[in-house]
Scaffold this motif. Structure first.
Motif, PDB file in Angstrom:
ATOM      1  N   GLU A  87       0.654  -1.266  -0.028  1.00 46.57           N
ATOM      2  CA  GLU A  87       0.129  -0.093   0.006  1.00 46.57           C
ATOM      3  C   GLU A  87       0.678   1.178   0.056  1.00 46.57           C
ATOM      4  N   LEU A  88       2.049   1.140   0.646  1.00 49.37           N
ATOM      5  CA  LEU A  88       2.963   2.216   0.683  1.00 49.37           C
ATOM      6  C   LEU A  88       3.578   2.537  -0.555  1.00 49.37           C
ATOM      7  N   ALA A  89       4.042   1.544  -1.107  1.00 51.38           N
ATOM      8  CA  ALA A  89       4.636   1.632  -2.433  1.00 51.38           C
ATOM      9  C   ALA A  89       3.513   1.959  -3.671  1.00 51.38           C
ATOM     10  N   ALA A  90       2.023   1.684  -3.576  1.00 55.28           N
ATOM     11  CA  ALA A  90       1.108   2.056  -4.362  1.00 55.28           C
ATOM     12  C   ALA A  90       1.175   3.816  -4.009  1.00 55.28           C
ATOM     13  N   GLN A  91       1.224   4.315  -2.870  1.00 56.84           N
ATOM     14  CA  GLN A  91       0.961   5.692  -2.549  1.00 56.84           C
ATOM     15  C   GLN A  91       2.117   6.291  -3.091  1.00 56.84           C
ATOM     16  N   ILE A  92       3.380   5.925  -3.132  1.00 59.13           N
ATOM     17  CA  ILE A  92       4.569   6.569  -3.722  1.00 59.13           C
ATOM     18  C   ILE A  92       4.319   6.451  -5.376  1.00 59.13           C
ATOM     19  N   ALA A  93       3.823   5.496  -6.011  1.00 57.15           N
ATOM     20  CA  ALA A  93       3.726   5.295  -7.289  1.00 57.15           C
ATOM     21  C   ALA A  93       2.838   6.425  -7.748  1.00 57.15           C
ATOM     22  N   HIS A  94       1.898   6.613  -6.913  1.00 57.93           N
ATOM     23  CA  HIS A  94       0.904   7.704  -7.350  1.00 57.93           C
ATOM     24  C   HIS A  94       1.581   8.894  -7.227  1.00 57.93           C
ATOM     25  N   ARG A  95       2.254   9.316  -6.067  1.00 59.51           N
ATOM     26  CA  ARG A  95       2.934  10.690  -5.868  1.00 59.51           C
ATOM     27  C   ARG A  95       3.864  10.834  -6.794  1.00 59.51           C
ATOM     28  N   ALA A  96       4.726  10.024  -7.110  1.00 66.92           N
ATOM     29  CA  ALA A  96       5.999  10.096  -7.767  1.00 66.92           C
ATOM     30  C   ALA A  96       5.648  10.116  -9.461  1.00 66.92           C
ATOM     31  N   ALA A 166      18.622   9.259  -8.022  1.00 66.86           N
ATOM     32  CA  ALA A 166      18.130   9.747  -6.664  1.00 66.86           C
ATOM     33  C   ALA A 166      18.041   8.691  -5.894  1.00 66.86           C
ATOM     34  N   GLY A 167      17.816   8.868  -4.268  1.00 66.08           N
ATOM     35  CA  GLY A 167      17.579   8.078  -3.151  1.00 66.08           C
ATOM     36  C   GLY A 167      16.476   8.906  -2.069  1.00 66.08           C
ATOM     37  N   VAL A 168      15.768   7.945  -1.643  1.00 66.52           N
ATOM     38  CA  VAL A 168      14.897   8.468  -0.583  1.00 66.52           C
ATOM     39  C   VAL A 168      14.953   7.343   0.521  1.00 66.52           C
ATOM     40  N   PHE A 169      15.039   8.132   1.696  1.00 67.14           N
ATOM     41  CA  PHE A 169      15.401   7.227   3.014  1.00 67.14           C
ATOM     42  C   PHE A 169      14.460   7.815   3.912  1.00 67.14           C
ATOM     43  N   LEU A 170      13.347   6.877   4.403  1.00 64.66           N
ATOM     44  CA  LEU A 170      12.549   7.090   5.519  1.00 64.66           C
ATOM     45  C   LEU A 170      12.915   6.613   6.497  1.00 64.66           C
ATOM     46  N   LEU A 271       3.641   5.105   6.494  1.00 65.78           N
ATOM     47  CA  LEU A 271       2.670   4.109   6.252  1.00 65.78           C
ATOM     48  C   LEU A 271       1.128   4.221   6.739  1.00 65.78           C
ATOM     49  N   LEU A 272       1.247   5.403   7.694  1.00 65.46           N
ATOM     50  CA  LEU A 272      -0.044   5.796   8.261  1.00 65.46           C
ATOM     51  C   LEU A 272      -0.886   6.979   7.249  1.00 65.46           C
ATOM     52  N   ALA A 282       3.984  14.324   3.770  1.00 61.88           N
ATOM     53  CA  ALA A 282       5.693  13.447   3.644  1.00 61.88           C
ATOM     54  C   ALA A 282       5.578  12.928   2.305  1.00 61.88           C
ATOM     55  N   LEU A 283       4.351  12.238   1.901  1.00 56.66           N
ATOM     56  CA  LEU A 283       4.360  11.645   0.513  1.00 56.66           C
ATOM     57  C   LEU A 283       4.421  12.334  -0.602  1.00 56.66           C
ATOM     58  N   ARG A 284       3.724  13.590  -0.133  1.00 58.46           N
ATOM     59  CA  ARG A 284       3.835  14.567  -1.404  1.00 58.46           C
ATOM     60  C   ARG A 284       5.112  15.340  -1.412  1.00 58.46           C
ATOM     61  N   GLU A 285       5.807  15.679  -0.400  1.00 59.35           N
ATOM     62  CA  GLU A 285       7.110  15.972  -0.468  1.00 59.35           C
ATOM     63  C   GLU A 285       8.049  14.964  -1.158  1.00 59.35           C
ATOM     64  N   LEU A 286       7.882  13.716  -0.948  1.00 66.24           N
ATOM     65  CA  LEU A 286       8.869  12.449  -1.388  1.00 66.24           C
ATOM     66  C   LEU A 286       8.397  12.659  -3.105  1.00 66.24           C
TER      67      LEU A 286
END
Length: 299
Positions: A87-96, A166-170, A271-272, A282-286
């Motif tokens: 689910e987190l991956a799906a959100q990253i896919a959407h935002r990025a 690039a790299g993203v570290f949460l 994740l929340l 945070a996901l929008r920033e990512l």
């Protein structure tokens, strides 16, 4: 609701029960506790064999640009899976506006270092093998997955292999010697992580290798000439100083790094996103960071 009490037991308890057995028990409990939401309309999930490593490619509809994120999940190198982080991956896919490749790398105790690192490299190589260029790829990961992503960058650089864009570290865990001060100073404010547990997981993952080995604790490795990075961390979590020191040392080594510190957030609060507006922010920033630094080729 997930109970975190088993994660906060003493080291003596784990030792008596058998640490390897305890790691497997925690893995089973985490998998059982995670929600299994229905697949949203328009989300595409494609299982992949990435050079012998099970992975999933997650993206939204067929018009998603050819921008890719290799995602390495957290869990102390002993927990977590594609299921816990889909689910987190799906959100990253959407935002990025990207395609996210979640990698099911091997976990300790069955697969100690460098098994997971080898699997992550194999998955990245698979993307290159199918014609994706490094400029179209980012590495991302949370907690232990963030450390694994950084260690992979360092391994690639040392071998003169192409680096991602690039790299993203949460909330990254990059010092498995567990020597950063916030592991002690933030004990009262981190409701998820426990230093004794982390020390035990570190030893299980490292096997017979020193915890200070750069492949295990990439904070101590070569941080020069790495791609632009975004680090997100909570001021209240145990891994605050891991994230802050990572950003500082990247900058000192001449690499571009942005540190984003958030208040009153739990470990890997992204994740929340369903419940916390800060997770959504945070996901929008990512997503903005990845769209700025990773090229997206049209389909």
């Amino acid at each position: 609701m997930i109970s975190f009490e088993p994660f906060r037991q003493s080291f003596d308890f784990w030792h008596r029960q058998g640490l390897n057995q305890y790691c497997r028990l925690m893995r089973e409990q985490l998998e059982a506790a995670m929600l299994r939401p229905c697949r949203p309309h328009g989300l595409i999930i494609s299982e992949q064999d990435t050079n012998g490593v099970k992975s999933e490619l997650v993206y939204w509809d067929h018009d998603t640009p050819r921008r890719y994120v290799v995602y390495l999940h957290g869990g102390g190198y002993v927990l977590g899976s594609i299921d816990t982080h889909r689910e987190l991956a799906a959100q990253i896919a959407h935002r990025a506006n990207a395609r996210v490749l979640i990698v099911e790398y091997r976990l300790a105790p069955e697969g100690p270092y460098p098994a997971g690192l080898n699997d992550a490299q194999a998955a990245y190589q698979w993307l290159l093998d199918i014609g994706v260029t490094p400029a179209q790829i980012a590495f991302a990961g949370d907690s232990a997955g963030g450390g694994l992503a950084l260690a992979l960058m360092q391994r690639l650089k040392a071998a003169n292999l192409p680096l991602p864009a690039a790299g993203v570290f949460l909330s990254p865990w990059v010092d498995l010697t567990c020597s950063t001060p916030s592991l002690d100073t933030n004990t009262a404010t981190d409701l998820i992580l426990n230093k004794a547990q982390m020390q035990s997981f570190a030893h299980v993952y490292a096997g017979g290798h020193p915890l200070s080995d750069a492949g295990i604790s990439p904070l101590f490795g070569d941080l020069s000439e790495l791609p632009p990075s975004l680090v997100q961390v909570s001021r209240q979590e145990l891994l605050l100083d891991d994230g802050v020191r990572l950003a500082e040392r990247l900058q000192q080594a001449g690499s571009e790094a942005k540190i984003s510190k958030w208040s009153q957030m739990p470990h890997v609060w992204q994740l929340l996103h369903r419940y916390l507006p800060q997770a959504d922010e945070a996901l929008r920033e990512l997503g903005d960071f990845l769209q700025e630094h990773v090229r997206g080729e049209p389909v």
